[in-house]
Design a protein around this motif. Structure first.
Motif, PDB file in Angstrom:
ATOM      1  N   VAL A   5      15.400   0.578 -14.518  1.00 55.38           N
ATOM      2  CA  VAL A   5      14.909   2.206 -14.343  1.00 55.38           C
ATOM      3  C   VAL A   5      13.944   1.202 -12.939  1.00 55.38           C
ATOM      4  CG1 VAL A   5      16.036   3.515 -14.804  1.00 55.38           C
ATOM      5  CG2 VAL A   5      13.877   2.989 -15.342  1.00 55.38           C
ATOM      6  N   ASP A  33      13.125  -1.880  -9.427  1.00 56.34           N
ATOM      7  CA  ASP A  33      12.755  -1.834  -8.477  1.00 56.34           C
ATOM      8  C   ASP A  33      11.277  -2.053  -7.514  1.00 56.34           C
ATOM      9  OD1 ASP A  33      14.730  -1.910  -5.651  1.00 56.34           O
ATOM     10  OD2 ASP A  33      15.452  -0.625  -6.972  1.00 56.34           O
ATOM     11  N   ALA A  34      10.323  -0.618  -8.395  1.00 57.03           N
ATOM     12  CA  ALA A  34       8.956  -0.311  -8.253  1.00 57.03           C
ATOM     13  C   ALA A  34       8.537  -1.975  -8.667  1.00 57.03           C
ATOM     14  CB  ALA A  34       8.359   0.180  -9.292  1.00 57.03           C
ATOM     15  N   VAL A  35       9.461  -2.955 -10.205  1.00 55.12           N
ATOM     16  CA  VAL A  35       8.307  -4.032 -10.328  1.00 55.12           C
ATOM     17  C   VAL A  35       8.487  -5.645  -9.270  1.00 55.12           C
ATOM     18  CG1 VAL A  35       7.944  -5.679 -12.277  1.00 55.12           C
ATOM     19  CG2 VAL A  35       8.211  -3.721 -12.531  1.00 55.12           C
ATOM     20  N   ASP A  50       8.864  -4.768  -6.068  1.00 46.79           N
ATOM     21  CA  ASP A  50       8.194  -4.666  -4.552  1.00 46.79           C
ATOM     22  C   ASP A  50       6.728  -4.274  -5.215  1.00 46.79           C
ATOM     23  OD1 ASP A  50       9.981  -2.352  -3.594  1.00 46.79           O
ATOM     24  OD2 ASP A  50       8.629  -0.909  -3.958  1.00 46.79           O
ATOM     25  N   SER A  51       5.765  -4.579  -6.338  1.00 48.73           N
ATOM     26  CA  SER A  51       4.534  -5.431  -6.398  1.00 48.73           C
ATOM     27  C   SER A  51       4.095  -6.614  -6.597  1.00 48.73           C
ATOM     28  CB  SER A  51       4.419  -5.384  -8.457  1.00 48.73           C
ATOM     29  OG  SER A  51       3.510  -5.850  -9.179  1.00 48.73           O
ATOM     30  N   THR A  90       9.317   6.091  -9.936  1.00 44.86           N
ATOM     31  CA  THR A  90      10.056   5.511 -11.036  1.00 44.86           C
ATOM     32  C   THR A  90       9.634   6.021 -12.416  1.00 44.86           C
ATOM     33  OG1 THR A  90       9.975   3.470  -9.643  1.00 44.86           O
ATOM     34  CG2 THR A  90       9.755   3.113 -12.524  1.00 44.86           C
TER      35      THR A  90
END
Lengths: 355, 355
Positions: free
Chosen positions: B103, B106-108, B110-111, B324
């Protein structure tokens, strides 16, 4: 007798395109690498020039143009803007004017995406936790320092980006966000007098489907209310001054992020500081600021506590990449050479309205 | 008698999925919103629990498991990692273990893109020019503060990105860079024992054409020499410790950028500081650092002059987005509910090797 070209600014390796020409007398401001050209040097050296190369810092006004004399054939600026050039006077003397539009689109679009990510993740705050030695004592909890997410996911599939100013750079940003980050919806507010761009928008949407679900022109209140990430890419001037004001910012979402890569004057700095401090919006990333470069310890945005943690300010470096600046330099040189050779510039301003 | 679920960590709105169940006795660490759960509270409250919800900060070892007693059916952690859980002991007691992989991809990702942009544009340096009031005196020249460009353009059409660790997050980064920023070529170094992934790579390449021209597995020296942007997304442990060392960094390009969203131990901090200071590489963006969280005023990377301007350090917040973390919390709750109800978890660890 050799034609004289006066160069006020650093052109990097592209300078050799000038100096390799035996038929030219190339006079370069000797400290161009790290110091802006003094006006006195320009006025003294421009006499008898056929070509003049400047950046946006050199005002090419009546005094300079008269000092150059009647042999001046080309002024070439390494910039997109041309407010520093006296276009009517240059046109009346049949001087060609070169500039460098378009080439910086991708560099600025990269900068806009960077600022959107930095403002949403609040990097001013998070990086300062490390440098101030607060990381060891940081209490990890699942929502501590969590932030709005730019990309969509299966469990959060909708993200709306808004644009004030929807030209080439905005479209390059939109391409990055939709194809790269899965942003699903886009809105923009056109200039009041602009005709609807139905065909262009349909084509843009087709090129970004299936990631992009919708692309719509909306009014300012809708732009404020619906944008998760809002990109200001409008030009400056009276028509756009403070379009982003207190009433606009009050309509935005508390999780929304504002990015300005257009012109500082479009955003009311005092209102933005208030919006950040009071949590009307989540964060801001600015490459341009009202009253720049006079932005620093006394300016409300980078200085005030409760604001600076949420507001990233970069000193107008959107196009500052090796690749883009080298291409701008190459184009600037080609323009001045074409001009002094009596050929049409590769990228010349249309001066017809003044001729 | 009601089944007891002990919750050591903040679950946000997802907590209501537990508290709405009349047949459960839900005991929550009362300061979960901003404070890590003390071990004494856990040991006291876990007695008689059917379900236990933790984050990576709570060690679930023999002492905790024995304190819970024989009724324990489910341990659910809001994390991808599970080094803090005694899996063999839990397996031997037929306790299901839930975690939250995938999950946060995508957040990581982006980072990672954010850190690549920040490190290339050297935002530590450029934002400090504003806050230190140096903008007014800044001498604008075309190449001042210019940086390597992430995106390709017509006049600079080739960019090679490298990956150490080429799992889901790396592939999500690659999608952003190719489709969003026009990156043209990708390389990665597989684990020494990994079989070639010819089919997977062909499929990936097909999905990213025509933007992506090539995707190749290479050895470490080639990864170092050819990457314009290098993303470390490898797991920790002895096998990957200091894979990025002095000899690797010396092979990199002076314009290259290093990003680490994997594990801090993969990169030798001392060697990286030297590489930045002496200009072997251009910049670094780190979400994880060796010896974290003990990184601060005395650590070579954020503290030393000549290094800090080129090195962005964020305190391990790659996955820290509202969306997230909320999904991680939801999944954590569903896992523990399934476990205490005797059903299979939505996202459970396979404990077969210990059973």
């Amino acid at each position: 007798m050799k034609k004289k070209i006066v160069v006020c600014t650093d052109l990097g390796p592209a300078l050799s395109l000038l100096t390799l020409r035996d038929d030219l007398d190339v006079v370069v401001w000797p400290h161009a690498v790290d110091t802006e050209c003094p006006r006195a040097w320009l006025l003294e050296n421009v006499q008898g020039a056929s070509g003049l190369v400047v950046c946006f810092k050199e005002r090419v006004d009546g005094e300079v143009i008269k000092a150059a004399g009647s042999g001046l054939r080309a002024v070439s600026t390494i910039s997109v803007g041309y407010d520093h050039l006296d276009l009517p006077l240059l046109a009346s003397r049949n001087v060609q004017v070169g500039y460098t539009p378009d080439v910086l689109t991708d560099a600025v679009a990269d900068s806009a995406v960077m600022l959107a990510l930095m403002a949403s993740r609040r990097t001013n705050l998070t990086t300062s936790l490390v440098t101030s030695n607060a990381w060891p004592a940081f209490q990890w909890t699942p929502f501590a320092l969590s932030a709005p997410q730019l990309s969509t996911t299966l469990f959060s599939p909708k993200r709306t980006v808004g644009f004030l100013g929807f030209g080439r750079i905005a479209q390059a940003v939109l391409r990055r966000l939709t194809l790269g980050f899965g942003v699903s919806d886009a809105i923009y507010t056109p200039r009041p007098e602009a005709p609807p761009q139905v065909m262009r928008d349909a084509e843009l949407l087709r090129g970004l489907m299936p990631n992009l679900h919708s692309l719509r022109a909306v009014d300012m209140p809708t732009l404020a209310a619906d944008s998760d990430f809002l990109f200001v890419l409008a030009p400056g001037g009276e028509a756009t001054r403070h379009l982003i004001d207190e009433s606009f910012l009050r309509r935005m979402k508390p999780t929304s992020v504002l990015v300005n890569n257009g012109r500082g004057s479009v955003v009311d700095s005092t209102a933005l500081a208030k919006a950040l401090k009071e949590g009307w919006i989540w964060g801001a990333g600015l490459d341009v600021v009202e009253e720049e470069p006079h932005v620093g310890v006394k300016h409300v945005l980078p200085a005030e506590q409760g604001v600076r943690e949420k507001c990233v300010v970069v000193p107008h470096l959107g196009s500052a990449t090796h690749e883009t600046r080298a291409e701008m330099a190459r184009l600037t040189v080609v323009n001045v050479l074409r001009g002094v050779d009596g050929e049409q510039m590769e990228s010349g301003l249309d001066l017809g309205r003044w001729q």
